[in-house]
Design an enzyme around this catalytic site. Structure first.
Site, PDB file in Angstrom:
ATOM      1  CG  ASP A  38      -2.149   0.865   1.032  1.00  0.00           C
ATOM      2  OD1 ASP A  38      -3.257   0.295   0.977  1.00  0.00           O
ATOM      3  OD2 ASP A  38      -2.016   2.097   0.903  1.00  0.00           O
ATOM      4  CE1 TYR A 150     -12.521   2.029  -8.904  1.00  0.00           C
ATOM      5  CE2 TYR A 150     -14.698   1.309  -9.627  1.00  0.00           C
ATOM      6  CZ  TYR A 150     -13.564   1.119  -8.855  1.00  0.00           C
ATOM      7  OH  TYR A 150     -13.469   0.008  -8.050  1.00  0.00           O
ATOM      8  CE  LYS A 154     -11.035  -1.108 -10.377  1.00  0.00           C
ATOM      9  NZ  LYS A 154      -9.945  -1.899  -9.773  1.00  0.00           N
ATOM     10  CB  THR A 184     -15.575  -0.265   0.999  1.00  0.00           C
ATOM     11  OG1 THR A 184     -15.986   0.206  -0.306  1.00  0.00           O
ATOM     12  CG2 THR A 184     -15.415  -1.784   0.955  1.00  0.00           C
TER      13      THR A 184
END
Length: 271
Positions: A38, A150, A154, A184
């Protein structure tokens, strides 16, 4: 009884929190030696320390950073058996307000980062005779409001998955993807931005409910599976096939009127 990933070395990118953390935790619980990557080094270290893993803060959006990550796994464990390409940026914007630099950065991290890590890992896997890459796509690749950058990134990841699987057929290196759905910070931000337009689009449960599919694809139990995109929606598991043309309509003479007739007729698209 040993876990399904016992003796395996697995890299999980973007694993400092959320879905990536869930993947790393279950992989470790199933016996893998995990590299927790990360760009937030403190977050990576916190997760790594809690599961007895190696932390790495390389920026996977660069070729050199992706290479350092894969090399770190090889130095620590002697091989790279699995890669979970989870790291990603999520930005909400309507087309009239989209910042071009933000759009570029989303593509760099989500698409190029996946490609760079995948290319480095695939070369290592080919040299050792096998391995499993699990990319992370999204339902946004099929078209979702406020998620053009995004979704485009993807969609590119989905294409990488299908193309690499075709490239690597018969080599022992498998490439699949998951399209997860979980509550999330990303899902919360999406729902706040879209309000009622987001209703019904996030049916996911906890990040941990998505992890078993990832671990399965990394394991020998999935040895015959490659080129698949696995969608997780709450308590539903499905496969996302590559795009295919609809049943074709023959146009005897190419004119605007003939095309309009096909749209209104057999293609069934009037507006």
């Amino acid at each position: 009884m040993p876990g399904v990933l016992a003796g395996r070395a697995v890299i999980v990118t973007g694993a400092g929190r959320g879905l990536g953390e869930a993947y790393a935790r279950l992989a470790a619980a199933e016996g893998a030696s995990v590299v927790v990557n990360d760009v937030d080094g403190a977050a990576a270290s916190a997760v790594a320390d809690s599961i007895g893993a190696l932390a790495d803060d390389s920026d996977i959006a660069t070729w050199a950073g992706a290479g350092r990550l894969v090399d770190a796994c090889r130095r620590a464990h002697g091989r790279v058996d699995g890669l979970v390409n989870n790291a990603g940026l999520f930005r909400l914007a309507d087309p009239g307000e989209q910042d071009p630099e933000e759009f570029r950065r989303v593509l760099e991290v989500n698409l190029l980062g996946t490609a760079y890590c995948g290319l480095h890992a695939i070369r290592a896997m080919l040299a050792q005779g096998g391995g499993s890459v699990v990319n992370v796509t999204s339902g946004a690749q099929s078209g979702t409001a406020a998620l053009a950058a995004y979704g485009a990134s993807k969609g590119g990841v989905a294409s990488l998955t299908w193309c690499w699987a075709a490239d690597l057929a018969g080599t022992g290196v498998r490439v699949n993807a998951v399209s997860p759905n979980a509550h999330t910070r990303m899902a919360d931000a999406f729902e706040r931005h879209l309000g009622s337009r987001a209703r019904g689009q996030n049916v996911g449960k906890s990040p941990s409910s998505n992890a078993p599919a990832v671990v399965h694809l990394l394991s020998d139990a999935a040895a015959g599976i490659t080129g698949q995109i696995v969608r997780i929606d709450g308590d539903e598991l499905s496969l996302v096939p590559p795009p295919r043309p609809t049943r074709p309509v023959r146009i005897p003479e190419w004119t605007v009127a003939a095309v309009a007739g096909a749209f209104a007729g057999e293609l069934g698209v009037t507006r």
